[in-house]
Design an enzyme around this catalytic site. Structure first.
Site, PDB file in Angstrom:
ATOM      1  N   LYS A  78       0.816  -1.217   0.000  1.00  0.00           N
ATOM      2  CA  LYS A  78       0.000   0.000   0.000  1.00  0.00           C
ATOM      3  C   LYS A  78       0.850   1.268   0.000  1.00  0.00           C
ATOM      4  O   LYS A  78       2.056   1.234   0.199  1.00  0.00           O
ATOM      5  CB  LYS A  78      -0.959  -0.001   1.189  1.00  0.00           C
ATOM      6  CG  LYS A  78      -2.019  -1.093   1.119  1.00  0.00           C
ATOM      7  CD  LYS A  78      -2.851  -1.042  -0.164  1.00  0.00           C
ATOM      8  CE  LYS A  78      -3.763   0.158  -0.244  1.00  0.00           C
ATOM      9  NZ  LYS A  78      -4.569   0.168  -1.495  1.00  0.00           N
ATOM     10  N   HIS A  99      -0.970   5.307  -5.952  1.00  0.00           N
ATOM     11  CA  HIS A  99      -2.173   6.140  -6.128  1.00  0.00           C
ATOM     12  C   HIS A  99      -1.845   7.608  -5.852  1.00  0.00           C
ATOM     13  O   HIS A  99      -2.536   8.296  -5.107  1.00  0.00           O
ATOM     14  CB  HIS A  99      -3.305   5.661  -5.209  1.00  0.00           C
ATOM     15  CG  HIS A  99      -3.658   4.215  -5.388  1.00  0.00           C
ATOM     16  ND1 HIS A  99      -4.265   3.740  -6.531  1.00  0.00           N
ATOM     17  CD2 HIS A  99      -3.484   3.139  -4.578  1.00  0.00           C
ATOM     18  CE1 HIS A  99      -4.449   2.433  -6.418  1.00  0.00           C
ATOM     19  NE2 HIS A  99      -3.977   2.047  -5.249  1.00  0.00           N
ATOM     20  N   SER A 225     -22.929   0.661 -21.725  1.00  0.00           N
ATOM     21  CA  SER A 225     -22.900   1.633 -20.635  1.00  0.00           C
ATOM     22  C   SER A 225     -23.101   3.028 -21.212  1.00  0.00           C
ATOM     23  O   SER A 225     -22.142   3.719 -21.571  1.00  0.00           O
ATOM     24  CB  SER A 225     -21.570   1.556 -19.882  1.00  0.00           C
ATOM     25  OG  SER A 225     -21.559   2.436 -18.790  1.00  0.00           O
ATOM     26  N   ALA A 273     -14.123   0.130  -7.243  1.00  0.00           N
ATOM     27  CA  ALA A 273     -13.013   0.899  -7.809  1.00  0.00           C
ATOM     28  C   ALA A 273     -12.532   1.967  -6.843  1.00  0.00           C
ATOM     29  O   ALA A 273     -11.343   2.271  -6.762  1.00  0.00           O
ATOM     30  CB  ALA A 273     -13.439   1.541  -9.125  1.00  0.00           C
ATOM     31  N   ASP A 275     -12.565   5.252  -6.489  1.00  0.00           N
ATOM     32  CA  ASP A 275     -11.915   6.517  -6.833  1.00  0.00           C
ATOM     33  C   ASP A 275     -12.732   7.642  -6.208  1.00  0.00           C
ATOM     34  O   ASP A 275     -13.916   7.801  -6.531  1.00  0.00           O
ATOM     35  CB  ASP A 275     -11.860   6.696  -8.353  1.00  0.00           C
ATOM     36  CG  ASP A 275     -11.025   5.617  -9.027  1.00  0.00           C
ATOM     37  OD1 ASP A 275      -9.874   5.443  -8.615  1.00  0.00           O
ATOM     38  OD2 ASP A 275     -11.533   4.952  -9.948  1.00  0.00           O
ATOM     39  N   ARG A 284     -16.363   8.215  -1.481  1.00  0.00           N
ATOM     40  CA  ARG A 284     -15.142   8.603  -0.794  1.00  0.00           C
ATOM     41  C   ARG A 284     -14.610   7.355  -0.096  1.00  0.00           C
ATOM     42  O   ARG A 284     -15.368   6.543   0.418  1.00  0.00           O
ATOM     43  CB  ARG A 284     -15.386   9.731   0.212  1.00  0.00           C
ATOM     44  CG  ARG A 284     -16.341   9.418   1.329  1.00  0.00           C
ATOM     45  CD  ARG A 284     -16.477  10.601   2.305  1.00  0.00           C
ATOM     46  NE  ARG A 284     -17.288  10.264   3.466  1.00  0.00           N
ATOM     47  CZ  ARG A 284     -18.602  10.412   3.547  1.00  0.00           C
ATOM     48  NH1 ARG A 284     -19.272  10.875   2.495  1.00  0.00           N
ATOM     49  NH2 ARG A 284     -19.253  10.086   4.650  1.00  0.00           N
ATOM     50  N   ILE A 306     -10.355  -3.859  -0.297  1.00  0.00           N
ATOM     51  CA  ILE A 306     -11.204  -5.038  -0.080  1.00  0.00           C
ATOM     52  C   ILE A 306     -10.391  -6.333  -0.027  1.00  0.00           C
ATOM     53  O   ILE A 306     -10.636  -7.192   0.836  1.00  0.00           O
ATOM     54  CB  ILE A 306     -12.298  -5.127  -1.164  1.00  0.00           C
ATOM     55  CG1 ILE A 306     -13.289  -3.968  -1.014  1.00  0.00           C
ATOM     56  CG2 ILE A 306     -13.048  -6.462  -1.088  1.00  0.00           C
ATOM     57  CD1 ILE A 306     -14.334  -3.890  -2.127  1.00  0.00           C
TER      58      ILE A 306
END
Length: 378
Positions: A78, A99, A225, A273, A275, A284, A306
């Protein structure tokens, strides 16, 4: 090939139980002539004991500080958190999920320290169905875990509507709509369809949906979509599971705050996801400790790690899939590895104070140099 000291520390993020390397892969580094420093207890959350690491040839260190200060390549899972900032330095290579676009302060520290950092989530692939292999590897687990979270929070004893997300005689099938037909979406759909739900998968990639259709039962349908279909699913669905990795530079959304008013009472959004203000405007990031919140009366589950809930399975997968990239850096040295491997180069985030992650530069309005351009001058 010269020896490199590879460091593995215990993750300190909330409820993060994964470890970057499993004992079997420590042996791989040792076989290549490298030294592996492992913080004591680093693998316990994933079911790997210190004894197993020692038997594989790792040098066990009682403190994280010892690993950070002696490692040349710090290999973890992480992002870097504030207590770890003090360890960043200009003669260290970092490989982890970074990230950077979502963590301004972390980006500041990476740049200020002069560290060479490589974001594993941005390492790419030539496979169009698996463009981001180190995202896909965790995505399947996250998708399945996302459905299990929906199953849990749909229970009345956990604040839900008391709906069993399964095909039960005497009642209509629940509707589970999944945005994204990649590895994450297919993972969620595998579980949701196996429970007998009416499952809808939305994507813009017809080829991906056509291929997936071959492997799923008839209770799974596939939809383009577009705005009309997303609104239809919002109105009809008991669960929306977002599995779209949102472009870091986009300012729009697929699901807006106003759209939540279309959803049924007791419906929920599972944003795998995760984001922040990404495909789902109201998302959030949350933690396993405090996983849910409500917006416009709709439960949101937005846990950003997760797979940590399935720490042994995910650590095995992470370690095996990321090992070739970490090994290439250790074997060749970081400069030659970046020159030789365009996919590894795609993940280069910072190098000696230069930002090379384009999306982060755009999103945070920082100066940047594209990694291909930067590396060719090293």
């Amino acid at each position: 090939m010269t020896e490199m000291r590879v460091g593995i520390v215990k993750e300190i993020k909330n409820s993060e139980n994964r470890v970057a390397i499993i004992p079997q892969n420590v042996s791989e580094f040792i076989a290549h002539g490298h030294q592996v420093l492992v913080e004591a207890g680093a693998g316990e959350g994933s079911g790997f004991s210190d004894e197993e690491y020692a038997e594989a040839g790792a040098v066990l260190c009682s403190k994280a500080e010892t690993v950070w200060e002696n490692a040349e390549l710090l290999y973890k899972v992480k992002e870097i958190l504030p207590p770890e900032y003090k360890y960043l330095r200009d003669d260290l290579i970092l490989m982890t999920y970074i990230h950077s676009n979502s963590h301004v302060e972390q980006t500041d520290k990476l740049l200020d320290s002069g560290i060479i950092s490589i974001a594993l989530e941005d390492v790419s692939s030539d496979d169009p169905m698996k463009k981001w292999p180190l995202v896909a590897n965790m995505g399947e687990l996250a998708g399945k875990g996302g459905f299990l979270a929906a199953l849990y929070y749909a229970q009345s004893v956990h604040g839900g509507p008391g709906l069993l997300l399964a095909n039960v005689a005497g009642d209509d099938q629940p509707v589970v709509s999944i945005i994204g037909c990649g590895y994450t979406g297919k993972g969620a759909a595998e579980f949701a369809s196996a429970f007998g739900n009416k499952v809808r998968i939305l994507d813009v990639n017809f080829k991906a949906m056509e291929e997936a259709k071959k492997y799923f039962p008839p209770n799974v349908s596939f939809m383009y979509s577009n705005r009309a279909n997303i609104l239809k699913c919002l109105k009809d669905s008991d669960v929306i599971i977002n599995c779209i990795l949102w472009d870091k530079t986009r300012k729009d959304h697929l699901i807006y705050r106003e759209d939540l008013k279309l959803m049924k009472k007791g419906a929920m959004i599972i944003d795998v996801a995760c984001d922040d203000a990404g495909a789902v405007e109201t998302c959030r990031s949350t933690t396993h400790e405090y996983p849910v919140f409500y917006e416009e009366g709709i439960l949101h589950y937005c846990v950003d790690n997760i797979p940590s809930a399935f720490s042994k399975t995910s650590s095995v997968r992470f370690s095996n899939d990321s090992l070739p990239f970490a090994m290439e850096v250790a074997d060749k040295g970081v400069v030659q590895a970046l020159k030789d491997n365009k996919h590894l180069r795609r993940g280069l985030t910072t190098y000696k104070g230069v930002l090379t992650m384009v999306e982060t530069g755009i999103k945070q309005n920082r100066p940047y140099t594209e990694p291909d351009e930067f590396v060719k001058n090293l």
